[in-house]
Design a protein around this motif. Sequence first.
Motif, mmCIF file in Angstrom:
data_model
loop_
_atom_site.group_PDB
_atom_site.id
_atom_site.type_symbol
_atom_site.label_atom_id
_atom_site.label_comp_id
_atom_site.label_asym_id
_atom_site.label_seq_id
_atom_site.Cartn_x
_atom_site.Cartn_y
_atom_site.Cartn_z
ATOM 1 N N SER A 27 64.006 73.463 -13.133
ATOM 2 C CA SER A 27 64.777 72.447 -12.146
ATOM 3 C C SER A 27 64.198 71.731 -11.221
ATOM 4 O O SER A 27 64.364 70.609 -11.276
ATOM 5 C CB SER A 27 66.004 73.622 -11.362
ATOM 6 N N LYS A 28 63.324 72.574 -10.365
ATOM 7 C CA LYS A 28 62.768 71.859 -9.261
ATOM 8 C C LYS A 28 61.845 70.676 -9.836
ATOM 9 O O LYS A 28 61.604 69.585 -9.342
ATOM 10 C CB LYS A 28 62.124 72.677 -8.380
ATOM 11 N N GLN A 29 60.838 71.272 -10.776
ATOM 12 C CA GLN A 29 59.921 70.240 -11.330
ATOM 13 C C GLN A 29 60.078 69.208 -12.172
ATOM 14 O O GLN A 29 59.806 67.971 -12.162
ATOM 15 C CB GLN A 29 58.507 71.203 -11.810
ATOM 16 N N ASN A 30 60.918 69.848 -13.211
ATOM 17 C CA ASN A 30 61.167 68.971 -14.137
ATOM 18 C C ASN A 30 62.810 68.306 -14.490
ATOM 19 O O ASN A 30 62.992 67.605 -15.341
ATOM 20 C CB ASN A 30 61.021 69.626 -15.860
ATOM 21 N N ASN A 31 63.463 68.919 -13.571
ATOM 22 C CA ASN A 31 65.045 68.349 -13.524
ATOM 23 C C ASN A 31 65.637 68.281 -14.838
ATOM 24 O O ASN A 31 66.393 67.622 -15.168
ATOM 25 C CB ASN A 31 64.819 66.686 -12.910
ATOM 26 N N LEU A 32 65.451 69.415 -15.482
ATOM 27 C CA LEU A 32 66.033 69.693 -16.738
ATOM 28 C C LEU A 32 67.355 70.461 -16.622
ATOM 29 O O LEU A 32 68.228 70.192 -17.807
ATOM 30 C CB LEU A 32 65.409 70.640 -17.609
ATOM 31 N N CYS A 33 67.836 71.131 -15.583
ATOM 32 C CA CYS A 33 69.108 71.459 -15.557
ATOM 33 C C CYS A 33 69.268 71.959 -13.951
ATOM 34 O O CYS A 33 68.360 71.456 -13.136
ATOM 35 C CB CYS A 33 69.054 72.851 -16.214
ATOM 36 N N LEU A 331 64.489 71.597 -22.510
ATOM 37 C CA LEU A 331 64.632 72.866 -21.668
ATOM 38 C C LEU A 331 64.566 74.048 -22.549
ATOM 39 O O LEU A 331 63.930 74.754 -22.211
ATOM 40 C CB LEU A 331 66.145 72.790 -21.141
ATOM 41 N N ARG A 332 65.025 73.927 -23.760
ATOM 42 C CA ARG A 332 64.721 75.039 -24.814
ATOM 43 C C ARG A 332 63.236 75.106 -24.744
ATOM 44 O O ARG A 332 62.977 76.517 -24.833
ATOM 45 C CB ARG A 332 65.335 74.530 -25.939
ATOM 46 N N ASP A 333 62.583 74.116 -25.110
ATOM 47 C CA ASP A 333 61.066 74.443 -25.290
ATOM 48 C C ASP A 333 60.429 75.029 -24.092
ATOM 49 O O ASP A 333 59.772 76.087 -23.911
ATOM 50 C CB ASP A 333 60.567 72.962 -25.421
ATOM 51 N N VAL A 334 60.777 74.658 -22.854
ATOM 52 C CA VAL A 334 60.363 75.283 -21.500
ATOM 53 C C VAL A 334 60.803 76.749 -21.483
ATOM 54 O O VAL A 334 59.847 77.381 -21.046
ATOM 55 C CB VAL A 334 60.755 74.491 -20.294
ATOM 56 N N LEU A 335 61.900 76.904 -21.961
ATOM 57 C CA LEU A 335 62.368 78.478 -21.731
ATOM 58 C C LEU A 335 61.577 79.482 -22.693
ATOM 59 O O LEU A 335 61.212 80.311 -22.667
ATOM 60 C CB LEU A 335 64.012 78.653 -21.885
ATOM 61 N N ASN A 336 61.189 78.859 -23.890
ATOM 62 C CA ASN A 336 60.524 79.439 -25.063
ATOM 63 C C ASN A 336 59.248 79.664 -24.534
ATOM 64 O O ASN A 336 58.367 80.646 -24.838
ATOM 65 C CB ASN A 336 60.495 78.763 -26.385
ATOM 66 N N GLN A 337 58.423 78.615 -23.771
ATOM 67 C CA GLN A 337 57.422 78.843 -23.300
ATOM 68 C C GLN A 337 57.280 79.977 -22.242
ATOM 69 O O GLN A 337 56.468 80.656 -22.057
ATOM 70 C CB GLN A 337 56.729 77.664 -22.567
ATOM 71 N N LEU A 338 58.126 79.820 -21.320
ATOM 72 C CA LEU A 338 58.458 81.028 -20.266
ATOM 73 C C LEU A 338 58.453 82.300 -20.924
ATOM 74 O O LEU A 338 57.673 83.370 -20.271
ATOM 75 C CB LEU A 338 59.587 80.637 -19.549
ATOM 76 N N TYR A 368 69.470 83.022 -31.679
ATOM 77 C CA TYR A 368 68.622 84.300 -30.927
ATOM 78 C C TYR A 368 67.335 83.625 -30.603
ATOM 79 O O TYR A 368 66.787 82.771 -31.212
ATOM 80 C CB TYR A 368 68.353 85.217 -32.179
ATOM 81 N N TYR A 369 67.177 84.087 -29.145
ATOM 82 C CA TYR A 369 65.847 83.525 -28.571
ATOM 83 C C TYR A 369 65.251 84.552 -27.909
ATOM 84 O O TYR A 369 65.821 85.775 -27.786
ATOM 85 C CB TYR A 369 66.523 82.616 -27.477
ATOM 86 N N PRO A 370 64.041 84.534 -27.659
ATOM 87 C CA PRO A 370 63.349 85.589 -26.899
ATOM 88 C C PRO A 370 64.048 86.347 -25.751
ATOM 89 O O PRO A 370 63.827 87.391 -25.313
ATOM 90 C CB PRO A 370 61.897 85.000 -26.616
ATOM 91 N N TYR A 371 64.972 85.353 -24.850
ATOM 92 C CA TYR A 371 65.288 85.974 -23.893
ATOM 93 C C TYR A 371 66.861 86.203 -24.185
ATOM 94 O O TYR A 371 67.448 85.620 -25.125
ATOM 95 C CB TYR A 371 65.604 84.851 -22.619
ATOM 96 N N VAL A 372 67.856 86.762 -23.591
ATOM 97 C CA VAL A 372 69.039 86.984 -23.727
ATOM 98 C C VAL A 372 69.944 85.657 -23.649
ATOM 99 O O VAL A 372 69.494 84.748 -22.347
ATOM 100 C CB VAL A 372 69.731 88.032 -22.908
ATOM 101 N N PHE A 373 70.825 85.193 -24.411
ATOM 102 C CA PHE A 373 71.212 83.931 -24.318
ATOM 103 C C PHE A 373 72.940 83.925 -24.834
ATOM 104 O O PHE A 373 72.996 84.514 -25.965
ATOM 105 C CB PHE A 373 70.429 82.687 -25.099
#
Length: 385
Positions: A27-33, A331-338, A368-373
Motif C-alpha cells: 500500500s504505502k510503497q507501491n500503491n497497489l491497494c 499485487l498478486r506478484d508482490v504477495l507471492n514474493q512476501l 490456491y495461494y501460499p497464504y489464506v485467500f
Amino acid sequence: MSEYWLISAPGDKTCQQTWETMNNVTSKQNNLCENFKFHIPDLKVGTLDQLVGLSDDLGKLDSFVEQITRKVANYLGDVLEDQRDKLIENLLANNTDLSQYITRFQWDMAKYPIKQSLRNIADIISKQVGQIDADLKTKSAAYNSLKGNLQNLEKKQTGSLLTRNLADLVKKEHFILDSEYLTTLLVIVPKMLFNDWNAGYEKLTDMIVPRSSTLITQDQDFGLFNVTLFKKVVDEFKLHAREKKFVVRDFTYNEEELAAGKNEITKLVTDKKKQFGPLVRWLKVNFSECFCAWIHVKALRVFVESVLRYGLPVNFQAILIHPNKKNQKRLRDVLNQLYGHLDGSASSSSNNADNVDIPGLGFGQSEYYPYVFYKLSIDMVETKI
C-alpha cells in the motif's frame, strides 16, 4: 470497485509486524491497494479432525449465505419497482454501507458467542439464514400473487378493445335493459370496416332494430359499437358477424357487478400499498442480517484455514485488501514474493490455480495461494436492462 480480498498471513514476532510489513510493501510503497486489519476474535479451535470437516462445510455455508443475501437484495429491487435506482442506498449492514461494514468489521459477540464451538456458531448462522430464506419464500409468494392479480386487472383496463375490460367505457344509456324481447350487444369492428358495419349491420339477420348502432369509443385499430336486436336471433347474428370479421364481446350491463370490479382494483391497490412498507422494512432488516452473517462466515473460514495452514498456537493476521483494479496482477506478484516461502508448491500452482485440491486446506478451492485467500464481492445489485 466492489471486489475485496480477504487474506491471512502467519504472525512474525507479532501480528502487528506482519501487518506493517505487508501494508508497507503493497500500500504505502507501491500503491497497489488499500488495506484494513480484519479483526477476528479468539475463537475455540477444537481438534484437527473437527477443523478439517468444518473447512469443507464452511465452504458450502459461505455459498448458501451469499446466495440468500443476493436473493433478498434482488427481491428488494423487484419490490421497489420504479424506485429501483434507490436500491443501493437501502442495502445497508448494521445501518452502515457495505464497504464500511467490512472495512471496520467487528465480531458480533451477542449473536455468535465465541465461547461456543466453531461448529455451533456455523449452525447458528445456517439456521438463521435458512429461516430468512423460508420467510422470504412465503412473503414473496403472497406479495407476487397480489401484484400479479393487480397487473392482470390493470391490463384489462388498457390494451386493445378486443381484450380489455369494457365496463369503464360504456354507460347505461348505451343499452336496452329489462326488456323481455330485446337485448343490446357490444361489437368490436376493425377501423377499416367501419363503413361496411354502418352499411350492413341491419342486414346481418332479421329482427335488428334499425339505426340502433352507435360508435361508443375507438382505439388505434378498432371501434366499439352497440346494436339492439331481438334475443332470439342473437346466435345467428353472432355467426354472421364473425363471417364479416366483426367480433361480438360477451358483456352484460350490471351496475352492481361493474361497481364491484372497480372496487376490486381499488382494494388491490390499497392492499399493495399496505404491504409495501412493511415488506420493504423486512427486506432491509433481513438483508442486513444475511450480509452480516455472510461476513462472519468469511471470518470463520479465515480462522479455520489459518489454523490448518499455519498450525498452533493461533498466530496470524487477517487483512482485508481493496485492490486497485489496474494493479491486481502486480499485487498478486508482490504477495507471492512476501509469502511464497510458506508453501513451495503454491508459487507455481497459483499461476495455474484451477481446482487445486489440497486435503484439509480449502477443499477444492478454485484459487490456491501460499497464504489464506478468499475473494469477496459486495456488489449486490443485479443490473436490469
